[in-house]
Write a protein that holds these residues in place. Structure first.
Motif, PDB file in Angstrom:
ATOM      1  N   ASN A 288       0.853  -1.184   0.000  1.00 31.18           N
ATOM      2  CA  ASN A 288       0.000   0.000   0.000  1.00 31.18           C
ATOM      3  C   ASN A 288       0.889   1.235   0.000  1.00 31.18           C
ATOM      4  O   ASN A 288       2.114   1.134  -0.029  1.00 31.18           O
TER       5      ASN A 288
ATOM      6  N   CYS B 193       0.169  -0.171  10.700  1.00 30.75           N
ATOM      7  CA  CYS B 193       0.961  -1.184   9.995  1.00 30.75           C
ATOM      8  C   CYS B 193       1.602  -2.149  10.979  1.00 30.75           C
ATOM      9  O   CYS B 193       1.529  -3.367  10.809  1.00 30.75           O
TER      10      CYS B 193
ATOM     11  N   SER C  43       0.057   7.504  13.331  1.00 33.81           N
ATOM     12  CA  SER C  43      -1.100   6.602  13.346  1.00 33.81           C
ATOM     13  C   SER C  43      -1.034   5.588  12.216  1.00 33.81           C
ATOM     14  O   SER C  43      -1.325   4.406  12.405  1.00 33.81           O
ATOM     15  N   LYS C  44      -0.643   6.033  11.030  1.00 31.81           N
ATOM     16  CA  LYS C  44      -0.533   5.152   9.870  1.00 31.81           C
ATOM     17  C   LYS C  44       0.502   4.052  10.113  1.00 31.81           C
ATOM     18  O   LYS C  44       0.251   2.876   9.843  1.00 31.81           O
ATOM     19  N   HIS C  45       1.643   4.419  10.657  1.00 31.70           N
ATOM     20  CA  HIS C  45       2.698   3.442  10.892  1.00 31.70           C
ATOM     21  C   HIS C  45       2.373   2.517  12.066  1.00 31.70           C
ATOM     22  O   HIS C  45       2.715   1.338  12.045  1.00 31.70           O
TER      23      HIS C  45
ATOM     24  N   CYS D 120       3.569  -0.599   3.847  1.00 25.42           N
ATOM     25  CA  CYS D 120       3.157  -1.683   4.730  1.00 25.42           C
ATOM     26  C   CYS D 120       2.552  -2.806   3.905  1.00 25.42           C
ATOM     27  O   CYS D 120       1.766  -2.580   3.006  1.00 25.42           O
TER      28      CYS D 120
ATOM     29  N   ASP E  14       2.031   3.397   2.038  1.00 21.44           N
ATOM     30  CA  ASP E  14       3.041   3.669   3.054  1.00 21.44           C
ATOM     31  C   ASP E  14       4.088   2.566   3.155  1.00 21.44           C
ATOM     32  O   ASP E  14       4.953   2.615   4.018  1.00 21.44           O
TER      33      ASP E  14
ATOM     34  N   SER F 236      -0.949  11.975  11.842  1.00 27.83           N
ATOM     35  CA  SER F 236      -1.407  11.041  10.810  1.00 27.83           C
ATOM     36  C   SER F 236      -0.311  10.061  10.413  1.00 27.83           C
ATOM     37  O   SER F 236      -0.588   8.885  10.162  1.00 27.83           O
ATOM     38  N   THR F 237       0.920  10.518  10.386  1.00 21.82           N
ATOM     39  CA  THR F 237       2.054   9.648  10.051  1.00 21.82           C
ATOM     40  C   THR F 237       2.242   8.580  11.120  1.00 21.82           C
ATOM     41  O   THR F 237       2.382   7.393  10.815  1.00 21.82           O
TER      42      THR F 237
END
Length: 127
Positions: A4, A66, A61-63, A8, A6, A58-59
């Motif tokens: 995806n 993953c 949270s996204k990681h 992950c 990012d 947001s960064t």
């Protein structure tokens, strides 16, 4: 190999790759490694991680999502706050072993034509 946006590994793709590939893909991002290293010290909230690592909410949270998908991180809820923690303490042994390999290979990894970079080569040679 589909990833995806990012980097992950998605669950559908992970099902088709070996677990080792999925694990190392999940750790291949500098931001995720920084989060893992911070969580090695102890649990943290997203706000703690954003402040300490200098990253956007947001960064982080996204990681974290993953790392949760990979089973490396989980969280507990306390009131309105979520506290993130490493689920696999043996991951720290793996990272320590990786540091040993990097120390033994010197600049060879940084100079790798497929994955190295000029910046990482300079960093490796100045250690």
């Amino acid at each position: 190999m589909a990833m995806n946006e990012d980097g992950c590994v998605t669950a559908a793709v992970a099902a088709g790759m070996t677990p080792a590939v999925a694990l190392f893909r999940s750790l291949a991002d500098e931001t995720r490694l920084r989060i893992v290293q911070r969580l090695a010290v102890g649990e943290a909230r997203v706000v703690d991680l954003t402040g300490e690592l200098g990253l956007a909410q947001s960064t982080v949270s996204k990681h974290l999502a993953c790392l949760r998908d990979c089973g490396l991180v989980d969280y507990r809820v306390e009131g309105r706050q979520s506290f993130y923690v490493l689920t696999r303490p043996e991951l720290l042994d793996l990272l320590a072993a990786a540091e040993g390999v990097l120390a033994a290979t010197g600049a060879a990894v940084a100079l790798c034509p497929a994955y190295g970079s000029a910046d990482s080569a300079v960093e490796a040679m100045t250690r």
